[in-house]
Design an enzyme around this catalytic site. Structure first.
Site, PDB file in Angstrom:
ATOM      1  N   GLU A  18      -9.649   7.003   3.302  1.00  0.00           N
ATOM      2  CA  GLU A  18     -10.567   6.074   3.958  1.00  0.00           C
ATOM      3  C   GLU A  18      -9.745   4.858   4.361  1.00  0.00           C
ATOM      4  OE1 GLU A  18     -10.019   5.889   0.741  1.00  0.00           O
ATOM      5  OE2 GLU A  18      -9.632   3.734   0.583  1.00  0.00           O
ATOM      6  N   SER A  66       1.621  -9.902  -0.848  1.00  0.00           N
ATOM      7  CA  SER A  66       1.269  -8.471  -0.762  1.00  0.00           C
ATOM      8  C   SER A  66       1.637  -7.834   0.564  1.00  0.00           C
ATOM      9  CB  SER A  66      -0.227  -8.297  -1.037  1.00  0.00           C
ATOM     10  OG  SER A  66      -0.992  -9.111  -0.163  1.00  0.00           O
ATOM     11  N   LYS A  90       0.808  -1.227   0.000  1.00  0.00           N
ATOM     12  CA  LYS A  90       0.000   0.000   0.000  1.00  0.00           C
ATOM     13  C   LYS A  90       0.839   1.275   0.000  1.00  0.00           C
ATOM     14  CE  LYS A  90      -4.477  -1.524   1.439  1.00  0.00           C
ATOM     15  NZ  LYS A  90      -4.372  -2.917   1.905  1.00  0.00           N
TER      16      LYS A  90
HETATM   17  C1  PLP Z   1      -5.152  -3.958   1.614  1.00  0.00           C
HETATM   18  C2  PLP Z   1      -4.424  -5.203   1.350  1.00  0.00           C
HETATM   19  C3  PLP Z   1      -4.790  -6.076   0.290  1.00  0.00           C
HETATM   20  C4  PLP Z   1      -6.011  -5.851  -0.565  1.00  0.00           C
HETATM   21  O1  PLP Z   1      -6.005  -4.694  -1.336  1.00  0.00           O
HETATM   22  P1  PLP Z   1      -5.758  -4.738  -2.915  1.00  0.00           P
HETATM   23  O2  PLP Z   1      -6.116  -3.360  -3.342  1.00  0.00           O
HETATM   24  O3  PLP Z   1      -6.676  -5.778  -3.480  1.00  0.00           O
HETATM   25  O4  PLP Z   1      -4.347  -5.076  -3.126  1.00  0.00           O
HETATM   26  C5  PLP Z   1      -4.027  -7.196   0.058  1.00  0.00           C
HETATM   27  N1  PLP Z   1      -2.949  -7.480   0.824  1.00  0.00           N
HETATM   28  C6  PLP Z   1      -2.573  -6.690   1.843  1.00  0.00           C
HETATM   29  C7  PLP Z   1      -1.381  -7.081   2.645  1.00  0.00           C
HETATM   30  C8  PLP Z   1      -3.291  -5.532   2.142  1.00  0.00           C
HETATM   31  O5  PLP Z   1      -2.900  -4.757   3.174  1.00  0.00           O
END
Ligand code: PLP
Length: 404
Positions: free
Chosen positions: A119, A386, A97
């Site tokens: 948000e 992610s 993010k």
């Molecule tokens: C917020 C988040 C997501 C989901 O958001 P996307 O916009 O779909 O990437 C996925 N993995 C992590 C670690 C997150 O913090």
């Protein structure tokens, strides 16, 4: 299959996307669109963004061969497979993010904006925005559903430590979609001095494009890294999909290569046969949410439903419009994984690779055997990690019946 052409009308991905917002926001969205076009073509801006991504965020993130995970997935799927992990969990603040937040706050500063709003659902995007604002010395206000404020006390405290103000939102179900509505309302009132940092590839044009461009660094790096080690492109790229930003970030560099399969993994929660899931592309319908036309989860009257997933970051009843387009054109495929399967995926990655990943990312890991089963022997797969799992240890302990 040929790669889909670029959208013809700005802000549209085929029939998806667009701007379904109040008149008062249109000039600001136009201004933001123009500012991004200008900034992204300006080498001074790109150099500063690249420097922050390397010195502050810690990019490039590694792309590592996962030998023991590959062996287990090969055994389960009956296919020889080489899995590489793209390590967004190693970014500052522990997830992808921050790539988006740093870019948007840098853009806001260039536009002369003096106040930032955002948000947040679970608080991850709020924390990343508060982090970027601290770095640039800009005031930050975060809208968060009152229910989420209760559930995510640790992230509320983190945002406050970083100097942000958190506004609990009591409307509706007092969760992410209500926080996003309230942030849009604030923006309408204060567009003169305020930039609204949206946290995923959702919202009205240009956000789906802007956030995708800022996250595309993931796929750009991964493409160069896999060519370096394997001497070729991967057979598949796999990522979890909430709003869809980490997945779009990984996919974007590979969209023009039809031989690379793109696979998004949604949260099936308690199961697709129940009402408790967040599988928008698998089970939703086309509708309008947060200013864009895309798939949404809604009831027969068109009321947006509440989403459910064990991972708070996937708990969103919408999805970015570009994913809807990739689904409709067949360029990407969307699978889903239940809460229980995600927990098993988390445990498998911990045990085989020594990585405690976010429960969101665990959905991508859990889908690997079913993905591998559709690929030829010797396939190369990139899975996006992610985020890291520290934030989820309490949730996991509770689910596994462990008292800490
Ligand atoms: C917020 C988040 C997501 C989901 O958001 P996307 O916009 O779909 O990437 C996925 N993995 C992590 C670690 C997150 O913090």
């Amino acid at each position: 299959m040929t790669a889909p052409a670029a959208p013809q009308i700005p802000g549209r991905f085929g029939p998806f996307g667009g701007r379904y917002v109040s008149e008062t926001l249109i000039p600001s969205l136009d201004q933001l669109t123009a500012a991004w076009a200008e900034a992204s073509a300006d080498p001074t801006f790109s150099e500063e963004l690249d420097r922050l991504l390397s010195d502050y965020v810690g990019r490039p993130t590694p792309l590592g061969f996962a030998a023991r995970l590959s062996a287990e997935v090969a055994q389960e799927s009956g296919r020889d497979v080489r899995i590489y992990l793209k390590r967004e969990d190693l970014c500052h603040t522990g997830a992808h993010k921050i790539n988006n937040c740093i870019g948007q706050v840098l853009l806001a500063r260039r536009m002369g904006k003096t106040r930032i709003i955002a948000e947040t659902g679970a608080g991850q995007h709020g924390v990343a925005t508060a982090t970027a604002c601290a770095l640039f010395g800009l005031p930050c206000e975060v809208y968060m559903g009152a229910v989420d404020v209760q559930r995510q006390g640790l992230n509320v405290f983190r945002m406050k430590l970083l100097g942000a103000k958190v506004h609990p939102v009591e409307d509706g179900t007092a969760t992410l979609k209500d926080a996003m509505n309230e942030a849009l309302r604030d923006w309408v009132t204060n567009v003169g001095d305020t930039h609204y940092v949206i946290g995923s590839v959702a919202g009205p044009h240009p956000y789906p494009l802007l956030v995708r461009d800022l996250q595309a660094v993931i796929g750009r790096e991964a493409r160069a890294q896999i060519q370096e080690v394997e001497g070729r492109l991967p057979d598949a790229c796999v990522a979890c999909v909430g709003g869809g930003s980490n997945a779009m970030g990984l996919f974007h560099a590979f969209v023009p290569d039809p031989a690379v399969r793109l696979l998004g993994v949604e949260a099936a929660g308690d199961g697709l046969g129940t009402a408790r899931h967040a599988a928008t592309l698998s089970k939703g319908r086309v509708g309008i949410l947060h200013g864009a036309r895309s798939y949404v989860l809604c009831d027969d009257d068109g009321q947006i439903s509440e989403a459910h997933s064990i991972s708070a970051g996937l708990d969103y009843p919408g999805v970015g419009p570009e994913h809807s387009f990739l689904k409709e054109t067949g360029r990407a495929t969307y699978l889903s994984v239940t809460d229980d399967q995600a927990i098993a995926g988390f445990q498998r990655l911990a045990r085989t690779e020594g990585i405690l990943c976010a429960l969101e990312s665990a959905h991508a890991i859990a889908a690997l055997p079913q993905v591998a089963a559709t690929l030829p022997d010797g396939a190369v797969v990139i899975a996006n990690v992610s985020g890291r799992g520290d934030k989820d240890i309490g949730t996991l302990a509770a689910r596994l019946g462990v008292t800490l």
